[in-house]
Design a protein around this motif. Structure first.
Motif, PDB file in Angstrom:
ATOM      1  N   PRO A 105       0.826  -1.210   0.000  1.00 40.76           N
ATOM      2  CA  PRO A 105       0.000   0.000   0.000  1.00 40.76           C
ATOM      3  C   PRO A 105       0.862   1.263   0.000  1.00 40.76           C
ATOM      4  N   GLY A 106       0.934   1.928  -1.140  1.00 36.47           N
ATOM      5  CA  GLY A 106       1.770   3.123  -1.269  1.00 36.47           C
ATOM      6  C   GLY A 106       1.052   4.411  -0.963  1.00 36.47           C
ATOM      7  N   LEU A 107      -0.280   4.361  -0.881  1.00 39.45           N
ATOM      8  CA  LEU A 107      -1.094   5.528  -0.551  1.00 39.45           C
ATOM      9  C   LEU A 107      -2.147   5.105   0.475  1.00 39.45           C
ATOM     10  N   LEU A 108      -2.365   5.952   1.492  1.00 40.15           N
ATOM     11  CA  LEU A 108      -3.440   5.700   2.454  1.00 40.15           C
ATOM     12  C   LEU A 108      -4.210   6.990   2.659  1.00 40.15           C
ATOM     13  N   PHE A 109      -5.497   6.964   2.322  1.00 41.86           N
ATOM     14  CA  PHE A 109      -6.361   8.125   2.468  1.00 41.86           C
ATOM     15  C   PHE A 109      -7.038   8.063   3.837  1.00 41.86           C
TER      16      PHE A 109
END
Length: 524
Positions: free
Chosen positions: A306-310
């Motif tokens: 997971p390279g992005l976490l919103f």
């Protein structure tokens, strides 16, 4: 079983020394070269490997499902017999721990055995039968029967981050062999010794099952040069690739510029966004721990990391950020696969640090030895993310970016412009279901696998799995490189009209000697 590594390619059942230079594996923990040297094939030798696969195709595609399944089972057995040597060499060449490599060896053999079960069940033939209706009005219907046949020789390229499961006998090779396609496998130069030992196992299985020796060929070559040579050969009918976007696109363009274009199934890059909804933040520390483990496991060198976490703005989101920062601050870097991968990751994180509105909020310490940089976590806001495409770029290694958002409507707009992804993940509880329902139609259009809870690292190998996604996650988002559906990449449908029973191929005969599933007039 002890296996000597000779540094040779396998062409038509014979070990061949390449004459176009040499390469060695390297221990990434020390950057020390590992012996022996591996001879790289010249163009003529590469052509010989393809010719061997072409010669093998007629007899191999004619094998029965049981013969092909027995070969895959035997290949799995031969790999298991060499497990100790495989894991020992792969540990040296990759810096990955023994436990991870033992698990990957099991995954490799399980994939082979799973495809053997598919062949014995027979639904890969996709048989459809529309029987003749001579009395139909206003016009009779002729007898039409459909099945799938193998494409022909397939070129497969090994992945740097999976020396076994996406390598010599990995998913692409297993699915191609199951489909009835001989394989020319281009070994990854980062783990050449591991590839040779596994090739020895496949060679032994071919010999034991009495198959044509050209069914599997292992080649070592100078990177892009041998790859382009392979893809340009008219005998190659499809390509399986896992690696960088630049490498995958180079193969894709070459394949489409041939007089006869061929499909390229390239898995390339993804940042695998995670969407945390407010209700999921009840136990922020546990959620942060799971996120940290998914980002840093295997030194962050997984295509599903997971390279992005919103993350929602507000106090509960702040608690999550504090917990994540604590985990990263207490971390130690792990040895990465190669010096090149470690250096590329350092450049990517350096680039992210230089962007306005981005802050490193947690960073560990470098590990011992070479190529073990410190894990790092960054944070920004949704407006900054939405205005800077650099923030979407993959960082292949132990790093990720948290993006704070204030409303679901804002999130929808950002999702609609994200690139294609291998995965997307929701963390939510029942009170968030309405928001998930609003986001899901948008997320479906950008991802091949969507998770509700959990983390995307760790890909189950089974019948329902999709490991693929819209471009640029892959060059073909209509299929998968993991799971039994992968076999269809290397087959195509053929319809047979008005053939007498005696001339029909076995899967479409009324007698059904292979006992495969048949859909007759739309009914099983």
């Amino acid at each position: 079983m002890t296996n000597q590594i000779n540094g040779q390619s396998l062409i038509n059942g014979e070990w061949v020394t390449g004459t176009d230079g040499t390469v060695t594996g390297f221990n990434p923990a020390t950057n020390e070269a590992l012996q022996p040297e591996f001879g790289l094939l010249n163009e003529e030798q590469t052509d010989q490997a393809v010719a061997a696969a072409k010669d093998a195709f007629a007899s191999y595609r004619a094998t029965t499902p049981e013969e092909r399944a027995a070969f895959l089972d035997e290949a799995a057995d031969q790999i298991e017999a060499r497990r100790e040597d495989i894991v020992a060499r792969a540990t040296q060449e990759t810096g990955l721990p023994e436990a991870r490599l033992n698990g990957e060896t099991s995954r490799t053999t399980n994939q082979l055995r799973l495809f053997a079960k598919v062949l014995r069940h027979g639904n890969n033939n996709s048989v459809r039968i529309d029987p003749a209706q001579p009395d139909r009005q206003p016009a009779p219907r002729v007898d039409i029967r459909q099945r799938r046949i193998p494409l022909g020789p397939v070129a497969v390229f090994g992945a740097s981050n999976f020396p076994l499961a996406f390598s010599t006998a990995g998913g692409d090779t297993a699915s191609a062999l199951a489909a009835g396609c001989p394989v020319v496998f281009k070994a990854h130069n980062a783990h050449p010794g591991t590839s040779e030992i596994v090739a020895q196992a496949i060679k032994a299985a071919i010999e034991k099952q009495g198959l044509h020796s050209g069914v599997f060929n292992l080649i070592y070559g100078p990177g892009a040069k041998v790859g382009q040579r392979l893809i340009s050969d008219p005998a190659i009918t499809a390509v399986g690739f896992t690696g960088s976007r630049s490498g995958g696109m180079a193969l894709f363009h070459t394949a489409n510029q041939r007089p006869t274009p061929i499909p390229v199934y390239a898995e390339m890059s993804a940042v695998n966004p995670v969407f945390v909804l407010p209700g999921a933040l009840g136990d922020a520390k546990a959620l942060a721990e799971g996120f940290f483990g998914s980002v840093t496991g295997s030194a962050g060198q997984l295509c599903t990391k997971p390279g992005l976490l919103f993350l929602p703005e507000g106090s509960e989101g702040n608690s999550f950020v504090s917990a994540v920062s604590e985990f990263f601050n207490g971390s130690t870097g792990q040895t990465m696969l190669t010096a090149g991968i470690a250096n590329a990751w350092l450049e990517a994180t350096k680039k992210l640090r230089s962007q306005d509105g981005v802050e490193a909020i947690g960073e560990g310490k470098a590990g011992e030895g070479e190529n073990a940089p410190a894990p790092v976590i960054f944070e920004t806001d949704l407006a900054t993310f939405d205005s800077n495409e650099v923030l979407e770029e993959e960082m292949f290694g132990p790093a990720s970016l948290i993006i704070r958002y204030s409303s679901i409507d804002e999130l929808v707009k950002v999702i609609d412009r994200l690139e294609g992804q291998l995965t997307a993940t929701f963390h939510a509880i029942e009170s968030d279901h309405a928001e998930v329902e609003k986001l899901l139609p948008h997320v479906e259009l950008i991802a091949g696998r969507i998770l509700f809870g959990g983390w995307p690292t760790g890909v189950e190998v089974g019948h329902a799995m999709v490991h693929g996604g819209p471009f640029p996650a892959t060059t073909n988002g209509a299929t998968t490189s993991v799971g039994t559906l992968a076999i269809e990449r290397f087959q195509r449908p053929v319809a047979y009209q008005s053939f007498p029973e005696v001339l029909r191929p076995e899967p479409i005969q009324d007698a059904n000697p292979w006992n495969v599933p048949q859909v007759v007039d739309g009914q099983f």
